[in-house]
Design a protein around this motif. Structure first.
Motif, PDB file in Angstrom:
ATOM      1  N   ASP A  53     -11.519   2.963  38.189  1.00 20.31           N
ATOM      2  CA  ASP A  53     -12.353   3.937  37.491  1.00 20.31           C
ATOM      3  C   ASP A  53     -11.844   4.122  36.076  1.00 20.31           C
ATOM      4  OD1 ASP A  53     -14.584   5.203  38.479  1.00 20.31           O
ATOM      5  OD2 ASP A  53     -13.435   6.492  39.847  1.00 20.31           O
ATOM      6  N   THR A  54     -12.751   4.362  35.138  1.00 24.19           N
ATOM      7  CA  THR A  54     -12.323   4.701  33.785  1.00 24.19           C
ATOM      8  C   THR A  54     -12.001   6.193  33.761  1.00 24.19           C
ATOM      9  OG1 THR A  54     -13.897   3.069  33.027  1.00 24.19           O
ATOM     10  CG2 THR A  54     -12.970   4.528  31.353  1.00 24.19           C
ATOM     11  N   PRO A  55     -10.830   6.567  33.244  1.00 23.40           N
ATOM     12  CA  PRO A  55     -10.493   7.994  33.232  1.00 23.40           C
ATOM     13  C   PRO A  55     -11.515   8.805  32.433  1.00 23.40           C
ATOM     14  CG  PRO A  55      -8.591   6.666  32.590  1.00 23.40           C
ATOM     15  CD  PRO A  55      -9.785   5.749  32.637  1.00 23.40           C
ATOM     16  N   GLU A 106      -9.854  22.287  32.718  1.00 24.02           N
ATOM     17  CA  GLU A 106     -11.131  21.720  32.272  1.00 24.02           C
ATOM     18  C   GLU A 106     -11.187  20.207  32.483  1.00 24.02           C
ATOM     19  OE1 GLU A 106     -13.952  23.093  30.703  1.00 24.02           O
ATOM     20  OE2 GLU A 106     -13.122  25.006  31.469  1.00 24.02           O
ATOM     21  N   ASP A 107     -10.084  19.550  32.113  1.00 19.11           N
ATOM     22  CA  ASP A 107     -10.086  18.096  32.072  1.00 19.11           C
ATOM     23  C   ASP A 107      -8.931  17.576  32.924  1.00 19.11           C
ATOM     24  OD1 ASP A 107      -9.736  15.388  31.322  1.00 19.11           O
ATOM     25  OD2 ASP A 107     -10.610  15.777  29.350  1.00 19.11           O
ATOM     26  N   ILE A 108      -9.270  16.830  33.964  1.00 19.82           N
ATOM     27  CA  ILE A 108      -8.266  16.366  34.936  1.00 19.82           C
ATOM     28  C   ILE A 108      -7.209  15.469  34.275  1.00 19.82           C
ATOM     29  CG2 ILE A 108      -9.301  14.194  35.789  1.00 19.82           C
ATOM     30  CD1 ILE A 108      -9.035  15.569  38.644  1.00 19.82           C
ATOM     31  N   ARG A 109      -7.586  14.815  33.166  1.00 21.70           N
ATOM     32  CA  ARG A 109      -6.638  13.931  32.477  1.00 21.70           C
ATOM     33  C   ARG A 109      -5.439  14.705  31.941  1.00 21.70           C
ATOM     34  NH1 ARG A 109     -11.122  11.139  28.790  1.00 21.70           N
ATOM     35  NH2 ARG A 109     -11.753  13.329  28.832  1.00 21.70           N
ATOM     36  N   GLU A 110      -5.671  15.994  31.638  1.00 24.53           N
ATOM     37  CA  GLU A 110      -4.583  16.813  31.107  1.00 24.53           C
ATOM     38  C   GLU A 110      -3.422  16.899  32.083  1.00 24.53           C
ATOM     39  OE1 GLU A 110      -4.861  19.785  28.129  1.00 24.53           O
ATOM     40  OE2 GLU A 110      -6.525  20.622  29.304  1.00 24.53           O
TER      41      GLU A 110
END
Ligand code: PHE
Length: 337
Positions: A207-209, A321-325
């Motif tokens: 998956d693309t982050p 907000e953003d799981i990448r964080e």
């Protein structure tokens, strides 16, 4: 003459004794012990002495004085060098036991916190923690879960394959597990029912982050196999878990869905005290084919399974907000939780 030599030597030794820097020692070495040093110059006066004995005695005294001065210079140089090194070590020392102000203690990452709390809650409900490998076989990850070769549902798991051919096996059958469900199979194969396990772990998808997806994330799997297990047990367990983990103000619901490895299948959602519904994961009654693949007789035993994302739960619980964080390891972000 001899008195002069002794006086020159003693004066030199005193000067050396009080020298307190290495460059001072260097200057003294030239002036006192060098070829043109004070003691050497005395040698020139040897000629003015009357007797051979007197010359010999004075010459010897001069050589001894030069040797004594040289020795004293060496000693002093060694001592000053050691002192200088010691001073430098002291100056550059880092006291790692020292802290200024409030000590800052580290803590577990928020996903680890969620993982551990999930384990605690399920252990409290009578479950045991199981685990399986992150590198899996096609058979455990798909085939045994009722997704034979060519099953369309395989397409939903964007699989990352590993360049490894097992002995006697086929290429392209080793992969990074796309979900924790293969742990269902491994647990059924290596234990006897009744089974009550949860299996938290890392899973992988091509998956693309983005704000809601990462190629590496975490799931927790649940599996129950016992006599007379029904959908009511599944719904009750999900509800008990929801209240224990999120708080008594939360509730849960099941919505019909489809997974090849459960029949019937459902999605489960939880409801926040403010009324919002959050989709949490999938679940259902373990498909008879899956029980059979795990060596369990579906006529005698039945069970339920569920699986949901740990990262997603941590995200919901903390309003990230953003799981990448959660994975950039920015300490300013991480220390908030
Ligand atoms: N393995 C499923 C997934 O990753 C979730 C699931 C687990 C669904 C167990 C049903 C039963 O989407």
């Amino acid at each position: 003459m001899l008195t002069e030599i002794t006086a020159a030597r003693d004066a030199a030794l005193v000067e050396i004794e009080v020298a307190d820097a290495l460059d001072h020692i260097a200057a003294l070495t030239t002036r006192l012990a060098g070829k043109k040093g004070e003691l050497s110059l005395l040698k020139r006066q040897l000629g003015s002495l009357d007797t051979v004995e007197a010359k010999k005695a004075a010459g010897q005294a001069i050589n001894e004085a030069i040797a004594a001065v040289g020795e004293a210079l060496d000693q002093r140089r060694r001592l000053l060098t050691m002192e200088m090194l010691a001073a430098r070590v002291e100056a550059e020392r880092l006291d790692l036991t020292e802290f200024v102000g409030k000590p800052s203690r580290g803590h577990a990452h928020l996903v680890t916190q969620a993982w551990e709390r999930l384990e605690d809650v399920f252990i409290g409900l009578g479950f045991r923690v199981a685990e399986g490998p992150e590198v899996e076989t096609d058979w455990h990850n798909f085939e045994a879960l009722n997704m034979g070769e060519g099953h369309p549902a395989r397409g939903e798991f964007d699989t990352l394959f590993v360049d490894h051919v097992p002995p006697g096996g086929k290429p392209g059958t080793t992969l990074l597990r796309t979900h924790t469900s293969p742990v269902q199979i491994r647990t059924m194969l290596n234990s006897e029912p009744p089974i009550y396990i949860v299996a938290p772990g890392r899973v992988f998808r091509r998956d693309t982050p983005d704000a809601t997806h990462m190629p590496v994330f975490h799931q927790i799997e649940g599996l129950v196999v016992d006599r007379g297990i029904t959908m009511a047990d599944l719904a009750g367990t999900i509800e008990a878990f929801t209240k224990a983990f999120f708080g008594s103000g939360f509730t849960s619901r099941l919505r019909p869905s489809y997974f090849p490895f459960t029949e019937p299948s459902a999605e489960f959602d939880i409801q926040r005290p403010n009324g919002d519904w959050i989709e949490l994961g999938g679940c259902g009654m373990v498909h008879p084919n899956v029980l059979r693949a795990g060596g369990i007789d579906p006529e005698e035993w039945s069970g339920f399974a569920f699986g949901f994302g740990i990262d997603r739960m941590a995200k919901e619980r903390h309003g990230v907000e953003d799981i990448r964080e959660m994975y950039t390891n920015d300490i300013r972000f991480l220390e908030q939780f």
